[in-house]
Scaffold this motif. Structure first.
Motif, PDB file in Angstrom:
ATOM      1  N   ALA A   1     -18.801 103.671 -23.073  1.00 59.48           N
ATOM      2  CA  ALA A   1     -17.874 104.152 -24.106  1.00 59.48           C
ATOM      3  C   ALA A   1     -18.627 104.933 -25.172  1.00 59.48           C
ATOM      4  O   ALA A   1     -18.223 106.042 -25.560  1.00 59.48           O
ATOM      5  N   ALA A   2     -19.746 104.366 -25.631  1.00 57.70           N
ATOM      6  CA  ALA A   2     -20.535 105.054 -26.653  1.00 57.70           C
ATOM      7  C   ALA A   2     -21.025 106.395 -26.126  1.00 57.70           C
ATOM      8  O   ALA A   2     -20.943 107.421 -26.813  1.00 57.70           O
ATOM      9  N   LEU A   3     -21.513 106.376 -24.884  1.00 52.61           N
ATOM     10  CA  LEU A   3     -22.039 107.608 -24.281  1.00 52.61           C
ATOM     11  C   LEU A   3     -20.962 108.689 -24.239  1.00 52.61           C
ATOM     12  O   LEU A   3     -21.150 109.818 -24.697  1.00 52.61           O
ATOM     13  N   CYS A   4     -19.781 108.337 -23.693  1.00 50.21           N
ATOM     14  CA  CYS A   4     -18.702 109.317 -23.550  1.00 50.21           C
ATOM     15  C   CYS A   4     -18.235 109.808 -24.921  1.00 50.21           C
ATOM     16  O   CYS A   4     -18.002 111.003 -25.112  1.00 50.21           O
ATOM     17  N   LEU A   5     -18.092 108.873 -25.866  1.00 47.79           N
ATOM     18  CA  LEU A   5     -17.587 109.276 -27.184  1.00 47.79           C
ATOM     19  C   LEU A   5     -18.569 110.214 -27.869  1.00 47.79           C
ATOM     20  O   LEU A   5     -18.177 111.266 -28.393  1.00 47.79           O
ATOM     21  N   VAL A   6     -19.849 109.848 -27.857  1.00 47.62           N
ATOM     22  CA  VAL A   6     -20.844 110.695 -28.511  1.00 47.62           C
ATOM     23  C   VAL A   6     -20.895 112.062 -27.814  1.00 47.62           C
ATOM     24  O   VAL A   6     -20.828 113.110 -28.467  1.00 47.62           O
ATOM     25  N   ALA A   7     -20.979 112.017 -26.471  1.00 47.58           N
ATOM     26  CA  ALA A   7     -21.082 113.281 -25.740  1.00 47.58           C
ATOM     27  C   ALA A   7     -19.851 114.147 -25.990  1.00 47.58           C
ATOM     28  O   ALA A   7     -19.960 115.332 -26.332  1.00 47.58           O
ATOM     29  N   GLY A   8     -18.665 113.546 -25.851  1.00 46.78           N
ATOM     30  CA  GLY A   8     -17.430 114.326 -25.982  1.00 46.78           C
ATOM     31  C   GLY A   8     -17.252 114.867 -27.388  1.00 46.78           C
ATOM     32  O   GLY A   8     -16.893 116.036 -27.579  1.00 46.78           O
TER      33      GLY A   8
END
Lengths: 52, 218, 250
Positions: free
Chosen positions: C34-41
Protein backbone atom coordinates in the motif's frame (compact mmCIF):
# COMPACT_ATOMS: atom_id res chain seq x y z
CA UNK A 1 12.15 20.17 -7.50
CA UNK A 2 8.64 21.47 -7.01
CA UNK A 3 6.48 21.22 -10.10
CA UNK A 4 5.10 24.46 -11.48
CA UNK A 5 1.60 24.58 -10.04
CA UNK A 6 0.76 28.07 -11.31
CA UNK A 7 -2.10 30.00 -9.84
CA UNK A 8 -3.69 26.88 -8.37
CA UNK A 9 -0.74 26.04 -6.10
CA UNK A 10 -2.71 26.70 -2.90
CA UNK A 11 -5.63 24.63 -4.11
CA UNK A 12 -3.57 21.58 -5.02
CA UNK A 13 -1.32 21.74 -1.99
CA UNK A 14 -4.17 22.17 0.48
CA UNK A 15 -6.05 19.23 -1.07
CA UNK A 16 -2.97 17.03 -0.72
CA UNK A 17 -2.25 18.28 2.79
CA UNK A 18 -5.83 17.73 4.01
CA UNK A 19 -6.10 14.24 2.49
CA UNK A 20 -2.72 13.02 3.68
CA UNK A 21 -3.40 14.43 7.13
CA UNK A 22 -6.71 12.58 7.32
CA UNK A 23 -5.14 9.32 6.13
CA UNK A 24 -2.27 9.70 8.58
CA UNK A 25 -4.74 10.41 11.39
CA UNK A 26 -6.80 7.33 10.55
CA UNK A 27 -3.72 5.11 10.44
CA UNK A 28 -2.36 6.60 13.67
CA UNK A 29 -5.62 6.11 15.55
CA UNK A 30 -5.94 2.53 14.29
CA UNK A 31 -2.38 1.64 15.26
CA UNK A 32 -2.65 3.34 18.64
CA UNK A 33 -5.83 1.51 19.58
CA UNK A 34 -4.49 -1.76 18.17
CA UNK A 35 -1.30 -1.55 20.24
CA UNK A 36 -3.22 -0.65 23.38
CA UNK A 37 -5.66 -3.56 23.10
CA UNK A 38 -2.94 -6.01 22.13
CA UNK A 39 -1.02 -5.16 25.32
CA UNK A 40 -4.16 -5.29 27.40
CA UNK A 41 -5.12 -8.70 26.06
CA UNK A 42 -1.66 -10.08 26.80
CA UNK A 43 -1.87 -8.76 30.34
CA UNK A 44 -5.30 -10.24 30.97
CA UNK A 45 -4.47 -13.59 29.36
CA UNK A 46 -1.38 -13.84 31.56
CA UNK A 47 -3.45 -13.07 34.62
CA UNK A 48 -6.11 -15.64 33.67
CA UNK A 49 -3.59 -18.42 32.95
CA UNK A 50 -1.74 -17.69 36.19
CA UNK A 51 -4.91 -18.31 38.06
CA UNK A 52 -5.50 -21.44 36.00
CA UNK B 1 -55.41 -6.12 16.13
CA UNK B 2 -58.02 -3.41 16.29
CA UNK B 3 -57.97 -3.73 20.08
CA UNK B 4 -54.26 -2.92 20.05
CA UNK B 5 -54.83 0.02 17.72
CA UNK B 6 -57.61 1.39 19.92
CA UNK B 7 -55.47 0.95 23.02
CA UNK B 8 -52.58 2.87 21.43
CA UNK B 9 -54.87 5.64 20.27
CA UNK B 10 -56.49 5.95 23.70
CA UNK B 11 -53.09 6.07 25.40
CA UNK B 12 -51.93 8.79 23.02
CA UNK B 13 -55.05 10.88 23.46
CA UNK B 14 -55.00 10.59 27.23
CA UNK B 15 -53.51 13.51 29.15
CA UNK B 16 -49.73 13.25 29.12
CA UNK B 17 -49.83 10.94 26.13
CA UNK B 18 -48.09 13.53 24.02
CA UNK B 19 -50.86 14.02 21.50
CA UNK B 20 -50.77 17.54 20.14
CA UNK B 21 -47.13 18.09 21.00
CA UNK B 22 -46.10 17.41 17.41
CA UNK B 23 -48.81 19.74 16.21
CA UNK B 24 -47.69 22.50 18.56
CA UNK B 25 -44.09 22.00 17.41
CA UNK B 26 -45.18 22.28 13.77
CA UNK B 27 -46.98 25.52 14.60
CA UNK B 28 -44.06 27.07 16.42
CA UNK B 29 -41.51 26.14 13.74
CA UNK B 30 -43.70 27.70 11.08
CA UNK B 31 -44.13 30.86 13.15
CA UNK B 32 -40.38 31.11 13.75
CA UNK B 33 -39.47 30.91 10.07
CA UNK B 34 -40.44 34.49 9.11
CA UNK B 35 -38.52 35.74 12.15
CA UNK B 36 -35.37 34.09 10.88
CA UNK B 37 -35.59 34.78 7.13
CA UNK B 38 -37.48 38.09 7.13
CA UNK B 39 -41.08 38.97 6.33
CA UNK B 40 -40.82 39.55 2.55
CA UNK B 41 -43.86 37.80 1.16
CA UNK B 42 -42.15 36.86 -2.12
CA UNK B 43 -39.41 34.99 -0.25
CA UNK B 44 -41.87 33.27 2.07
CA UNK B 45 -44.00 32.30 -0.89
CA UNK B 46 -41.11 30.52 -2.57
CA UNK B 47 -39.89 28.65 0.51
CA UNK B 48 -43.32 27.85 2.00
CA UNK B 49 -43.73 24.31 0.56
CA UNK B 50 -40.25 23.25 1.66
CA UNK B 51 -40.58 24.80 5.11
CA UNK B 52 -43.94 23.17 5.72
CA UNK B 53 -42.58 19.79 4.65
CA UNK B 54 -39.53 20.14 6.84
CA UNK B 55 -41.66 21.28 9.78
CA UNK B 56 -43.98 18.29 9.42
CA UNK B 57 -40.99 15.95 9.14
CA UNK B 58 -39.34 17.31 12.28
CA UNK B 59 -42.61 17.19 14.20
CA UNK B 60 -42.90 13.53 13.18
CA UNK B 61 -39.32 12.87 14.22
CA UNK B 62 -39.76 14.41 17.65
CA UNK B 63 -42.65 12.16 18.55
CA UNK B 64 -40.80 8.96 17.58
CA UNK B 65 -38.99 8.26 20.84
CA UNK B 66 -42.33 7.79 22.60
CA UNK B 67 -43.52 5.37 19.96
CA UNK B 68 -42.18 2.21 21.61
CA UNK B 69 -40.41 3.54 24.71
CA UNK B 70 -43.51 3.61 26.95
CA UNK B 71 -44.44 0.04 26.07
CA UNK B 72 -40.82 -0.98 26.61
CA UNK B 73 -40.66 0.55 30.05
CA UNK B 74 -43.83 -0.98 31.45
CA UNK B 75 -43.09 -4.37 29.89
CA UNK B 76 -46.08 -4.55 27.59
CA UNK B 77 -43.74 -4.98 24.61
CA UNK B 78 -42.61 -8.32 26.06
CA UNK B 79 -46.24 -9.30 26.39
CA UNK B 80 -46.95 -8.27 22.82
CA UNK B 81 -43.95 -10.28 21.61
CA UNK B 82 -45.34 -13.44 23.17
CA UNK B 83 -48.90 -12.74 22.03
CA UNK B 84 -50.29 -14.76 19.09
CA UNK B 85 -50.15 -11.61 16.96
CA UNK B 86 -46.94 -11.63 14.87
CA UNK B 87 -44.51 -8.86 15.75
CA UNK B 88 -44.69 -7.60 12.17
CA UNK B 89 -48.35 -6.72 12.71
CA UNK B 90 -47.58 -5.15 16.06
CA UNK B 91 -45.05 -2.73 14.57
CA UNK B 92 -47.39 -1.98 11.67
CA UNK B 93 -50.15 -1.10 14.10
CA UNK B 94 -47.74 1.00 16.16
CA UNK B 95 -46.80 2.89 12.99
CA UNK B 96 -50.46 3.29 12.05
CA UNK B 97 -51.30 4.64 15.51
CA UNK B 98 -48.37 7.03 15.25
CA UNK B 99 -49.60 8.21 11.86
CA UNK B 100 -53.15 8.75 13.09
CA UNK B 101 -52.04 10.68 16.17
CA UNK B 102 -49.16 12.62 14.55
CA UNK B 103 -49.14 12.45 10.75
CA UNK B 104 -52.82 13.00 10.13
CA UNK B 105 -53.10 16.11 12.37
CA UNK B 106 -50.03 17.51 10.62
CA UNK B 107 -51.65 16.99 7.22
CA UNK B 108 -54.77 18.79 8.39
CA UNK B 109 -52.83 21.64 10.01
CA UNK B 110 -50.47 22.22 7.08
CA UNK B 111 -52.87 24.27 4.89
CA UNK B 112 -53.75 26.53 7.83
CA UNK B 113 -50.07 27.16 8.50
CA UNK B 114 -49.59 27.66 4.76
CA UNK B 115 -51.58 30.89 5.10
CA UNK B 116 -48.95 32.22 7.49
CA UNK B 117 -46.24 31.63 4.90
CA UNK B 118 -48.10 33.05 1.88
CA UNK B 119 -48.34 29.67 0.20
CA UNK B 120 -49.56 30.32 -3.37
CA UNK B 121 -53.14 29.24 -4.20
CA UNK B 122 -52.55 26.03 -6.17
CA UNK B 123 -50.08 24.89 -3.54
CA UNK B 124 -52.67 24.02 -0.89
CA UNK B 125 -54.09 21.00 -2.63
CA UNK B 126 -50.69 19.63 -3.57
CA UNK B 127 -49.34 20.21 -0.09
CA UNK B 128 -52.16 18.19 1.44
CA UNK B 129 -51.84 15.44 -1.17
CA UNK B 130 -48.08 15.17 -0.83
CA UNK B 131 -48.23 15.12 2.97
CA UNK B 132 -51.04 12.56 2.96
CA UNK B 133 -48.95 10.32 0.72
CA UNK B 134 -45.63 10.98 2.42
CA UNK B 135 -46.32 11.00 6.17
CA UNK B 136 -47.16 7.26 6.35
CA UNK B 137 -43.64 6.57 5.08
CA UNK B 138 -42.28 8.87 7.78
CA UNK B 139 -44.18 6.93 10.45
CA UNK B 140 -43.08 3.52 9.16
CA UNK B 141 -39.42 4.55 8.79
CA UNK B 142 -39.60 6.17 12.20
CA UNK B 143 -40.93 2.94 13.72
CA UNK B 144 -37.87 1.16 12.35
CA UNK B 145 -35.64 3.76 14.01
CA UNK B 146 -37.58 3.49 17.27
CA UNK B 147 -37.27 -0.30 17.21
CA UNK B 148 -33.50 -0.01 16.68
CA UNK B 149 -32.98 2.29 19.66
CA UNK B 150 -35.72 1.06 21.99
CA UNK B 151 -33.51 -0.40 24.71
CA UNK B 152 -31.06 2.51 24.90
CA UNK B 153 -31.05 4.99 27.72
CA UNK B 154 -30.36 8.14 25.74
CA UNK B 155 -31.71 6.91 22.45
CA UNK B 156 -33.40 10.12 21.40
CA UNK B 157 -30.48 11.85 19.71
CA UNK B 158 -29.22 8.62 18.19
CA UNK B 159 -32.71 7.99 16.87
CA UNK B 160 -32.64 11.33 15.01
CA UNK B 161 -29.19 10.58 13.61
CA UNK B 162 -30.36 7.20 12.32
CA UNK B 163 -33.74 8.25 10.99
CA UNK B 164 -32.95 11.57 9.29
CA UNK B 165 -30.79 10.10 6.48
CA UNK B 166 -33.54 7.54 5.89
CA UNK B 167 -36.03 10.41 5.52
CA UNK B 168 -34.07 12.02 2.68
CA UNK B 169 -35.80 10.42 -0.33
CA UNK B 170 -39.28 10.96 1.13
CA UNK B 171 -38.50 14.59 1.89
CA UNK B 172 -37.02 15.22 -1.55
CA UNK B 173 -39.98 13.83 -3.47
CA UNK B 174 -42.62 15.11 -1.06
CA UNK B 175 -41.31 18.67 -1.01
CA UNK B 176 -40.78 18.50 -4.77
CA UNK B 177 -44.48 17.69 -5.28
CA UNK B 178 -45.53 20.58 -3.05
CA UNK B 179 -43.06 23.00 -4.64
CA UNK B 180 -43.93 22.11 -8.20
CA UNK B 181 -47.61 22.19 -7.34
CA UNK B 182 -47.28 25.64 -5.78
CA UNK B 183 -45.46 26.87 -8.88
CA UNK B 184 -48.15 25.39 -11.13
CA UNK B 185 -45.79 22.84 -12.69
CA UNK B 186 -46.17 19.18 -13.62
CA UNK B 187 -46.15 16.99 -10.47
CA UNK B 188 -46.81 13.47 -11.78
CA UNK B 189 -43.27 12.07 -11.59
CA UNK B 190 -42.37 13.07 -8.01
CA UNK B 191 -45.90 12.17 -6.92
CA UNK B 192 -45.52 8.65 -8.29
CA UNK B 193 -42.06 8.32 -6.75
CA UNK B 194 -43.42 9.48 -3.39
CA UNK B 195 -46.29 7.02 -3.57
CA UNK B 196 -43.84 4.29 -4.54
CA UNK B 197 -41.57 5.01 -1.58
CA UNK B 198 -44.52 4.99 0.81
CA UNK B 199 -45.93 1.77 -0.60
CA UNK B 200 -42.56 0.01 -0.49
CA UNK B 201 -41.77 1.28 3.01
CA UNK B 202 -45.17 0.22 4.36
CA UNK B 203 -44.88 -3.19 2.73
CA UNK B 204 -41.27 -4.06 3.59
CA UNK B 205 -39.98 -2.08 6.55
CA UNK B 206 -42.22 -3.73 9.19
CA UNK B 207 -40.22 -6.93 8.63
CA UNK B 208 -36.99 -5.10 9.41
CA UNK B 209 -38.59 -3.36 12.40
CA UNK B 210 -39.91 -6.64 13.78
CA UNK B 211 -36.51 -8.28 13.27
CA UNK B 212 -34.61 -5.63 15.23
CA UNK B 213 -37.33 -5.55 17.88
CA UNK B 214 -36.89 -9.30 18.36
CA UNK B 215 -33.15 -8.77 18.79
CA UNK B 216 -33.76 -6.05 21.34
CA UNK B 217 -36.27 -8.16 23.26
CA UNK B 218 -34.11 -11.26 23.57
CA UNK C 1 -10.30 -29.16 -4.43
CA UNK C 2 -13.99 -29.21 -5.06
CA UNK C 3 -16.08 -26.10 -4.82
CA UNK C 4 -17.51 -27.01 -1.45
CA UNK C 5 -14.08 -27.84 -0.05
CA UNK C 6 -12.87 -24.49 -1.24
CA UNK C 7 -15.82 -22.80 0.46
CA UNK C 8 -15.00 -24.64 3.66
CA UNK C 9 -11.43 -23.44 3.43
CA UNK C 10 -12.76 -19.90 3.12
CA UNK C 11 -15.00 -20.25 6.15
CA UNK C 12 -12.02 -21.36 8.20
CA UNK C 13 -10.93 -17.74 8.34
CA UNK C 14 -14.11 -17.01 10.22
CA UNK C 15 -12.38 -18.60 13.18
CA UNK C 16 -11.00 -15.59 15.10
CA UNK C 17 -7.71 -17.29 16.03
CA UNK C 18 -7.11 -18.42 12.49
CA UNK C 19 -7.98 -14.94 11.23
CA UNK C 20 -5.52 -13.30 13.61
CA UNK C 21 -2.74 -15.72 12.71
CA UNK C 22 -3.28 -15.32 8.98
CA UNK C 23 -3.64 -11.54 8.95
CA UNK C 24 -0.56 -11.25 11.17
CA UNK C 25 1.33 -13.05 8.40
CA UNK C 26 -0.02 -11.12 5.42
CA UNK C 27 -0.38 -7.67 6.99
CA UNK C 28 3.26 -6.58 6.49
CA UNK C 29 2.88 -7.35 2.80
CA UNK C 30 -0.30 -5.25 2.55
CA UNK C 31 1.13 -2.30 4.50
CA UNK C 32 4.29 -2.32 2.39
CA UNK C 33 2.57 -2.65 -0.97
CA UNK C 34 0.00 0.00 0.00
CA UNK C 35 2.77 2.42 0.93
CA UNK C 36 4.67 1.57 -2.24
CA UNK C 37 1.66 2.10 -4.53
CA UNK C 38 0.54 5.28 -2.76
CA UNK C 39 3.99 6.87 -2.82
CA UNK C 40 4.65 5.81 -6.40
CA UNK C 41 1.21 6.85 -7.67
CA UNK C 42 1.08 10.17 -5.84
CA UNK C 43 4.66 11.13 -6.71
CA UNK C 44 4.08 10.16 -10.33
CA UNK C 45 0.85 12.11 -10.42
CA UNK C 46 2.08 15.11 -8.50
CA UNK C 47 5.50 15.63 -10.06
CA UNK C 48 5.48 13.97 -13.44
CA UNK C 49 2.14 14.61 -15.09
CA UNK C 50 1.31 17.69 -17.19
CA UNK C 51 -1.39 20.19 -16.31
CA UNK C 52 -4.79 19.83 -17.88
CA UNK C 53 -5.46 22.52 -20.48
CA UNK C 54 -8.74 23.47 -18.82
CA UNK C 55 -8.21 22.70 -15.13
CA UNK C 56 -4.56 23.68 -14.92
CA UNK C 57 -2.69 22.03 -12.08
CA UNK C 58 -5.89 21.29 -10.13
CA UNK C 59 -6.14 18.10 -12.17
CA UNK C 60 -3.57 16.65 -9.75
CA UNK C 61 -6.32 16.45 -7.12
CA UNK C 62 -7.84 13.62 -9.14
CA UNK C 63 -5.22 11.22 -7.69
CA UNK C 64 -6.76 11.63 -4.25
CA UNK C 65 -10.34 12.42 -5.11
CA UNK C 66 -11.26 9.52 -7.37
CA UNK C 67 -9.62 6.71 -5.33
CA UNK C 68 -11.08 7.97 -2.06
CA UNK C 69 -14.54 8.33 -3.58
CA UNK C 70 -14.27 4.82 -4.98
CA UNK C 71 -13.24 3.39 -1.61
CA UNK C 72 -15.99 5.33 0.18
CA UNK C 73 -18.56 3.35 -1.80
CA UNK C 74 -16.62 0.07 -1.80
CA UNK C 75 -16.24 0.20 1.98
CA UNK C 76 -20.01 0.43 2.37
CA UNK C 77 -20.47 -2.47 -0.07
CA UNK C 78 -18.00 -4.53 1.94
CA UNK C 79 -19.89 -3.68 5.14
CA UNK C 80 -23.11 -4.77 3.47
CA UNK C 81 -21.56 -8.09 2.41
CA UNK C 82 -20.02 -8.85 5.81
CA UNK C 83 -23.26 -7.83 7.55
CA UNK C 84 -25.13 -10.36 5.43
CA UNK C 85 -22.56 -13.04 6.26
CA UNK C 86 -23.01 -12.25 9.95
CA UNK C 87 -26.79 -12.47 9.73
CA UNK C 88 -26.71 -15.74 7.80
CA UNK C 89 -23.71 -17.60 9.24
CA UNK C 90 -23.17 -15.83 12.60
CA UNK C 91 -19.40 -15.47 12.22
CA UNK C 92 -18.15 -12.91 14.69
CA UNK C 93 -15.19 -11.97 12.52
CA UNK C 94 -17.57 -10.93 9.79
CA UNK C 95 -19.54 -8.58 12.02
CA UNK C 96 -16.35 -7.14 13.50
CA UNK C 97 -14.91 -6.58 10.03
CA UNK C 98 -17.95 -4.47 9.17
CA UNK C 99 -17.43 -2.46 12.32
CA UNK C 100 -13.72 -2.07 11.55
CA UNK C 101 -14.39 -0.86 8.01
CA UNK C 102 -16.90 1.86 8.90
CA UNK C 103 -14.47 4.54 10.18
CA UNK C 104 -12.21 3.84 7.21
CA UNK C 105 -15.10 4.33 4.81
CA UNK C 106 -16.20 7.47 6.62
CA UNK C 107 -12.69 8.93 6.37
CA UNK C 108 -12.62 8.12 2.65
CA UNK C 109 -15.95 9.91 2.26
CA UNK C 110 -14.58 12.98 4.05
CA UNK C 111 -11.44 12.98 1.88
CA UNK C 112 -13.58 12.76 -1.25
CA UNK C 113 -15.80 15.61 -0.02
CA UNK C 114 -12.90 17.85 1.05
CA UNK C 115 -10.86 17.35 -2.10
CA UNK C 116 -14.03 17.90 -4.12
CA UNK C 117 -14.75 21.14 -2.29
CA UNK C 118 -11.17 22.38 -2.65
CA UNK C 119 -11.22 21.51 -6.34
CA UNK C 120 -14.62 23.12 -6.79
CA UNK C 121 -13.56 26.42 -5.29
CA UNK C 122 -11.49 27.68 -8.26
CA UNK C 123 -13.34 25.58 -10.86
CA UNK C 124 -16.94 26.38 -10.00
CA UNK C 125 -16.26 29.50 -7.95
CA UNK C 126 -17.82 27.95 -4.85
CA UNK C 127 -16.75 25.57 -2.10
CA UNK C 128 -19.98 23.74 -2.15
CA UNK C 129 -22.35 23.05 -4.98
CA UNK C 130 -25.47 20.94 -4.41
CA UNK C 131 -24.40 18.78 -7.28
CA UNK C 132 -26.04 15.33 -7.18
CA UNK C 133 -22.74 13.54 -6.68
CA UNK C 134 -21.53 15.80 -3.88
CA UNK C 135 -24.93 15.65 -2.21
CA UNK C 136 -25.16 11.88 -2.27
CA UNK C 137 -21.69 11.64 -0.76
CA UNK C 138 -22.79 13.92 2.03
CA UNK C 139 -25.77 11.62 2.62
CA UNK C 140 -23.46 8.59 2.54
CA UNK C 141 -21.36 10.27 5.22
CA UNK C 142 -24.47 10.69 7.39
CA UNK C 143 -25.19 6.97 6.99
CA UNK C 144 -21.64 6.16 8.11
CA UNK C 145 -22.12 8.41 11.15
CA UNK C 146 -25.38 6.74 12.15
CA UNK C 147 -23.92 3.26 11.64
CA UNK C 148 -20.89 3.98 13.82
CA UNK C 149 -23.00 5.72 16.47
CA UNK C 150 -25.26 2.66 16.73
CA UNK C 151 -22.25 0.37 17.23
CA UNK C 152 -20.95 2.64 19.97
CA UNK C 153 -24.31 2.93 21.70
CA UNK C 154 -24.99 -0.76 22.35
CA UNK C 155 -23.18 -2.73 25.03
CA UNK C 156 -23.88 -6.31 24.05
CA UNK C 157 -21.68 -7.09 21.00
CA UNK C 158 -24.08 -9.63 19.48
CA UNK C 159 -27.05 -7.29 19.77
CA UNK C 160 -24.96 -4.49 18.30
CA UNK C 161 -23.86 -6.70 15.42
CA UNK C 162 -27.45 -7.73 14.67
CA UNK C 163 -28.87 -4.22 14.82
CA UNK C 164 -26.09 -2.60 12.80
CA UNK C 165 -26.35 -5.34 10.18
CA UNK C 166 -30.04 -4.66 9.66
CA UNK C 167 -29.35 -0.92 9.64
CA UNK C 168 -26.66 -1.45 7.03
CA UNK C 169 -29.08 -3.38 4.78
CA UNK C 170 -31.93 -0.90 5.17
CA UNK C 171 -29.49 1.99 4.87
CA UNK C 172 -28.09 0.60 1.62
CA UNK C 173 -31.53 0.62 0.04
CA UNK C 174 -32.22 4.15 1.22
CA UNK C 175 -28.77 5.40 0.22
CA UNK C 176 -29.39 4.09 -3.29
CA UNK C 177 -32.84 5.65 -3.28
CA UNK C 178 -31.35 8.95 -2.12
CA UNK C 179 -28.89 8.84 -5.00
CA UNK C 180 -31.74 8.75 -7.51
CA UNK C 181 -33.85 11.22 -5.55
CA UNK C 182 -30.97 13.70 -5.43
CA UNK C 183 -30.36 13.30 -9.15
CA UNK C 184 -33.98 14.09 -9.81
CA UNK C 185 -34.10 16.94 -7.30
CA UNK C 186 -31.16 18.84 -8.67
CA UNK C 187 -32.38 18.59 -12.26
CA UNK C 188 -35.62 19.97 -10.92
CA UNK C 189 -33.74 22.91 -9.43
CA UNK C 190 -31.60 24.12 -12.27
CA UNK C 191 -32.66 22.82 -15.61
CA UNK C 192 -29.84 22.42 -18.10
CA UNK C 193 -27.01 23.18 -15.72
CA UNK C 194 -23.92 21.78 -17.35
CA UNK C 195 -21.64 21.12 -14.39
CA UNK C 196 -20.28 17.64 -14.59
CA UNK C 197 -17.97 15.94 -12.16
CA UNK C 198 -17.58 13.05 -14.52
CA UNK C 199 -13.88 13.34 -15.06
CA UNK C 200 -13.44 9.76 -16.17
CA UNK C 201 -15.07 10.67 -19.45
CA UNK C 202 -12.27 12.92 -20.52
CA UNK C 203 -9.37 11.61 -18.62
CA UNK C 204 -6.33 11.14 -20.86
CA UNK C 205 -3.81 8.33 -20.61
CA UNK C 206 -1.16 10.56 -18.98
CA UNK C 207 -3.50 11.00 -16.03
CA UNK C 208 -5.03 7.55 -16.22
CA UNK C 209 -2.02 5.36 -15.43
CA UNK C 210 -0.85 7.16 -12.28
CA UNK C 211 -4.50 7.24 -11.25
CA UNK C 212 -4.66 3.45 -11.55
CA UNK C 213 -1.60 3.12 -9.33
CA UNK C 214 -3.21 5.43 -6.76
CA UNK C 215 -6.44 3.43 -6.83
CA UNK C 216 -4.44 0.25 -6.23
CA UNK C 217 -2.71 2.01 -3.33
CA UNK C 218 -6.01 3.03 -1.76
CA UNK C 219 -7.43 -0.48 -2.17
CA UNK C 220 -4.36 -2.03 -0.53
CA UNK C 221 -4.40 0.54 2.26
CA UNK C 222 -8.09 -0.19 2.84
CA UNK C 223 -7.43 -3.93 3.06
CA UNK C 224 -4.50 -3.42 5.43
CA UNK C 225 -6.50 -1.09 7.64
CA UNK C 226 -9.54 -3.36 7.74
CA UNK C 227 -7.46 -6.46 8.53
CA UNK C 228 -5.60 -4.60 11.25
CA UNK C 229 -8.67 -2.99 12.76
CA UNK C 230 -10.63 -6.25 12.63
CA UNK C 231 -7.82 -7.83 14.62
CA UNK C 232 -8.15 -5.03 17.15
CA UNK C 233 -11.91 -5.61 17.40
CA UNK C 234 -11.38 -9.36 17.87
CA UNK C 235 -8.98 -8.62 20.72
CA UNK C 236 -11.43 -6.14 22.25
CA UNK C 237 -14.09 -8.83 22.17
CA UNK C 238 -11.77 -11.39 23.71
CA UNK C 239 -10.81 -8.96 26.48
CA UNK C 240 -14.48 -8.45 27.18
CA UNK C 241 -15.14 -12.18 27.37
CA UNK C 242 -12.14 -12.80 29.65
CA UNK C 243 -13.15 -10.01 32.00
CA UNK C 244 -16.70 -11.36 32.15
CA UNK C 245 -15.39 -14.83 33.02
CA UNK C 246 -13.19 -13.37 35.72
CA UNK C 247 -16.13 -11.56 37.23
CA UNK C 248 -18.15 -14.77 37.27
CA UNK C 249 -15.33 -16.72 38.93
CA UNK C 250 -14.66 -14.01 41.51
Amino acid sequence: MMPELGKYADTVLSAYAASLLLLAGLIAVSLWRGRKLRAEMKRIEARVSRRG
Amino acid sequence: MSALLLRDLRLALRAGGGFGLGLAFFLIVTVMVPFSVGPQSSLLESIAPGVLWLGALLACLLSLDRLLALDWEDGSLDLLATAPLPLESVVTIKALAHWITTGLPLVLAAPVLGVLLNLPGPGYGWLVISLTLGTPALSVIGTFGAALTVGLKRGGLLLSLLVLPLYVPTLIFGAEVARRGAAGMETTTPLLMLAGITAAAVALLPFASAAVLRVNLR
Amino acid sequence: MTMSQRMNALWEYANPKKFLATTERVLPFFWASAALCLVAGLVWGFFFTPDDYRQGSTVKIIYLHVPSALMAINAWMMMLATSLVWLVRRHHVSALAARAAAPVGATMTVIALITGAIWGQPMWGTWWEWDPRLTSFLILFLFYLGYMALWEAIDNPDTAADLTSVLCMVGSVFALLSRYAVNFWNQGLHQGASLSLDKEEHVADVFYFPLLVCIAGFVLLFIALVFYRTGTEIRARRIRALMARERVQA
